[in-house]
Design a protein around this motif. Structure first.
Motif, PDB file in Angstrom:
ATOM      1  N   LEU A 137       0.829  -1.209   0.000  1.00  0.00           N
ATOM      2  CA  LEU A 137       0.000   0.000   0.000  1.00  0.00           C
ATOM      3  C   LEU A 137       0.861   1.257   0.000  1.00  0.00           C
ATOM      4  CD1 LEU A 137      -2.738  -1.138   2.531  1.00  0.00           C
ATOM      5  CD2 LEU A 137      -3.134  -0.451   0.154  1.00  0.00           C
ATOM      6  N   VAL A 138       1.958   1.232   0.752  1.00  0.00           N
ATOM      7  CA  VAL A 138       2.885   2.365   0.761  1.00  0.00           C
ATOM      8  C   VAL A 138       3.399   2.628  -0.657  1.00  0.00           C
ATOM      9  CG1 VAL A 138       5.131   3.185   1.597  1.00  0.00           C
ATOM     10  CG2 VAL A 138       3.561   2.030   3.168  1.00  0.00           C
ATOM     11  N   TRP A 141       0.618   4.076  -3.003  1.00  0.00           N
ATOM     12  CA  TRP A 141       0.357   5.490  -2.773  1.00  0.00           C
ATOM     13  C   TRP A 141       1.576   6.365  -3.073  1.00  0.00           C
ATOM     14  CZ3 TRP A 141      -4.180   7.815  -2.096  1.00  0.00           C
ATOM     15  CH2 TRP A 141      -5.281   7.030  -1.732  1.00  0.00           C
ATOM     16  N   HIS A 150       2.977   8.698  -7.235  1.00  0.00           N
ATOM     17  CA  HIS A 150       1.696   8.169  -6.787  1.00  0.00           C
ATOM     18  C   HIS A 150       0.739   7.982  -7.966  1.00  0.00           C
ATOM     19  CE1 HIS A 150      -0.118  12.163  -7.288  1.00  0.00           C
ATOM     20  NE2 HIS A 150       1.008  12.610  -6.796  1.00  0.00           N
ATOM     21  N   ILE A 159      -7.158  -1.177  -4.072  1.00  0.00           N
ATOM     22  CA  ILE A 159      -6.940  -1.088  -2.627  1.00  0.00           C
ATOM     23  C   ILE A 159      -7.397  -2.375  -1.948  1.00  0.00           C
ATOM     24  CG2 ILE A 159      -7.614   0.101  -0.501  1.00  0.00           C
ATOM     25  CD1 ILE A 159      -5.749   1.766  -2.144  1.00  0.00           C
ATOM     26  N   ASN A 284       2.681  14.044  10.129  1.00  0.00           N
ATOM     27  CA  ASN A 284       2.088  14.063   8.796  1.00  0.00           C
ATOM     28  C   ASN A 284       2.168  15.440   8.147  1.00  0.00           C
ATOM     29  OD1 ASN A 284       1.313  11.371   8.766  1.00  0.00           O
ATOM     30  ND2 ASN A 284      -0.619  11.793   9.827  1.00  0.00           N
ATOM     31  N   HIS A 298       1.631  10.476   4.375  1.00  0.00           N
ATOM     32  CA  HIS A 298       2.412   9.278   4.087  1.00  0.00           C
ATOM     33  C   HIS A 298       2.091   8.140   5.059  1.00  0.00           C
ATOM     34  CE1 HIS A 298       4.807  10.648   7.509  1.00  0.00           C
ATOM     35  NE2 HIS A 298       5.401   9.479   7.521  1.00  0.00           N
ATOM     36  N   THR A 299       1.324   8.428   6.126  1.00  0.00           N
ATOM     37  CA  THR A 299       0.943   7.383   7.073  1.00  0.00           C
ATOM     38  C   THR A 299      -0.269   6.632   6.536  1.00  0.00           C
ATOM     39  OG1 THR A 299       1.734   8.710   8.947  1.00  0.00           O
ATOM     40  CG2 THR A 299       0.255   6.872   9.440  1.00  0.00           C
ATOM     41  N   ILE A 300      -0.078   5.350   6.223  1.00  0.00           N
ATOM     42  CA  ILE A 300      -1.142   4.535   5.660  1.00  0.00           C
ATOM     43  C   ILE A 300      -1.776   3.690   6.758  1.00  0.00           C
ATOM     44  CG2 ILE A 300      -1.745   2.836   3.903  1.00  0.00           C
ATOM     45  CD1 ILE A 300      -0.589   5.427   2.770  1.00  0.00           C
ATOM     46  N   ASP A 301      -3.095   3.727   6.828  1.00  0.00           N
ATOM     47  CA  ASP A 301      -3.823   2.898   7.780  1.00  0.00           C
ATOM     48  C   ASP A 301      -3.913   1.480   7.208  1.00  0.00           C
ATOM     49  OD1 ASP A 301      -5.696   1.552   9.361  1.00  0.00           O
ATOM     50  OD2 ASP A 301      -6.888   3.358   9.696  1.00  0.00           O
ATOM     51  N   TYR A 306      -5.971   3.329   3.113  1.00  0.00           N
ATOM     52  CA  TYR A 306      -5.883   4.735   2.722  1.00  0.00           C
ATOM     53  C   TYR A 306      -5.005   5.527   3.692  1.00  0.00           C
ATOM     54  CZ  TYR A 306      -9.563   4.264  -0.783  1.00  0.00           C
ATOM     55  OH  TYR A 306     -10.277   3.911  -1.904  1.00  0.00           O
ATOM     56  N   PRO A 307      -4.436   6.643   3.228  1.00  0.00           N
ATOM     57  CA  PRO A 307      -3.730   7.536   4.152  1.00  0.00           C
ATOM     58  C   PRO A 307      -4.679   8.033   5.233  1.00  0.00           C
ATOM     59  CG  PRO A 307      -3.213   8.095   1.875  1.00  0.00           C
ATOM     60  CD  PRO A 307      -4.337   7.107   1.831  1.00  0.00           C
TER      61      PRO A 307
END
Length: 382
Positions: A137-138, A141, A150, A159, A284, A298-301, A306-307
């Motif tokens: 995912l990182v 994105w 991206h 996703i 962030n 840039h922090t992906i859950d 998603y960010p």
């Protein structure tokens, strides 16, 4: 008055293992120097060594007090080179690169396993908020080695397919013909064990960037402590660990930036005083991109793919080592302000000292300071 003296290696080895003795020895030498013009060292600061370098796409700086005035830069460079060769996703053919590009897994070294085990510790405690299998995912994105290339159009079905690759629970280690989950291996490893890390699903990948620099700091600290050094400061890319206070008794002081974007001049929000701790900050407000007027962090859950979109801007964590501080800072950035505060209150046994900065709808800063950190933090007046 002329006083001749020598200090042999046995004496050094003894005093360096005892902090009080170390400081006494340092004061003794400085005292002798003050009455002897032929001795060059007259203050404890003259025994301070500072070495710097570059690694992991950033800079590093180490300060330590050493009566033997040794230069450890070559050894530190070697340590960080070995770390990169093991767990750097930016280095082609590293151990982690070989695993990431494999279909079913690959052999890993003990540096890799040590970092994997620490990651698992935080993964379990945070209920998956920190998950190093988030790399696909990182990359999607554009926040990995892809350098922000991206996708122009995010597709929900893509996703969803990538989320099927995000599952730290499914990794297993094959050792001595036995297969073990991460929780089964804790504390039972031997340096001679040959380790194979399985990959249950082709396309699964690991990314330790959210813990790697803090953990690298810890590797350097282990080396310094093995040299019987106790008074030190280690910093790699902003992640920090310190030992005992300086010779004058003062604590090591570190500034926390206000969470303003990279185009603005840096300003301090607070100062933290430390001893024998690691510190890391995740935020962030510097690493992001905007698309169609929406800012993407840039922090992906790892649960949504998603960010994160909450109002927590910065998380600073003080822990027993820099690796844990680094990982928990990332976990809190995934959780958000309210969930992080609840987590901290429910998990006070983890001994993480936390300073969080969020913003309200009007853009005003709101802060939270854990009780353990209140005596060590100084807010900077505007």
């Amino acid at each position: 008055m002329i006083i001749e003296f020598t200090i042999n290696s046995i004496f050094f080895a003894h005093v360096m293992k005892n902090t009080a003795l170390y400081l006494s020895a340092l004061s003794f030498i400085v005292g002798l120097a003050s009455c002897n013009a032929e001795l060059e060292k007259t203050t404890s600061e003259e025994f301070k060594q500072t070495i710097t370098g570059e690694a992991q796409g950033t800079t590093w700086r180490i300060v330590y007090y050493d009566l033997q005035e040794r230069n450890f830069k070559p050894q530190v460079d070697s340590i960080l080179k070995r770390v990169d060769e093991s767990v750097s996703t930016y280095l082609s053919n590293s151990v982690i690169d070989q695993w990431n590009t494999s279909d079913s897994g690959a052999y890993i070294d003990h540096l890799f396993f040590d970092l994997l085990a620490m990651s698992w510790e935080v993964y379990e405690a945070s209920n998956g908020a920190f998950d190093p299998t988030v790399k696909p995912l990182v990359s999607y994105w554009g926040f990995g080695p892809e350098r922000f290339e991206h996708p122009e159009l995010v597709e929900q079905h893509k996703i969803d397919s990538l989320l099927e690759l995000i599952n730290f629970d499914t990794l297993r280690i094959i050792r001595n013909k036995g297969s073990f989950g991460m929780s089964e291996l804790k504390g039972s490893m031997k340096k001679t064990d040959k380790l194979f890390l399985t990959k249950p699903v082709p396309g699964m990948q690991l990314d330790f960037n959210a813990i790697g620099q803090g953990w690298s700091v810890d590797q350097v600290v282990k080396f310094l402590e093995a040299q019987d050094l106790k008074l030190f400061f280690v910093e790699i890319g902003g992640e920090i660990a310190v030992g005992y206070p300086k010779p004058d008794g003062s604590l090591w002081r570190f500034g926390i930036d206000k969470p303003i974007d990279e185009n603005a001049e840096r300003e301090l929000q607070a100062v933290i005083n430390l001893r024998n701790k690691g510190l890391a900050t995740s935020g962030n407000y510097r690493k992001f991109y905007e698309k169609n007027g929406v800012r993407f962090s840039h922090t992906i859950d790892p649960t949504t793919g998603y960010p994160v979109q909450h109002n927590l801007l910065s998380a600073t964590v003080v822990s027993k080592n820099a690796g844990l501080a680094d990982a928990y800072a990332t976990a809190f950035m995934v959780m958000g302000m309210d969930s992080s505060i609840h987590f901290i209150e429910e998990h006070d046994y983890l001994s993480n000292f936390v300073y969080l900065i969020s913003s309200d709808e009007e853009g005003n800063y709101k802060t939270f300071t854990s009780k353990q950190l209140e005596s060590a933090i100084e807010l900077v007046e505007e």
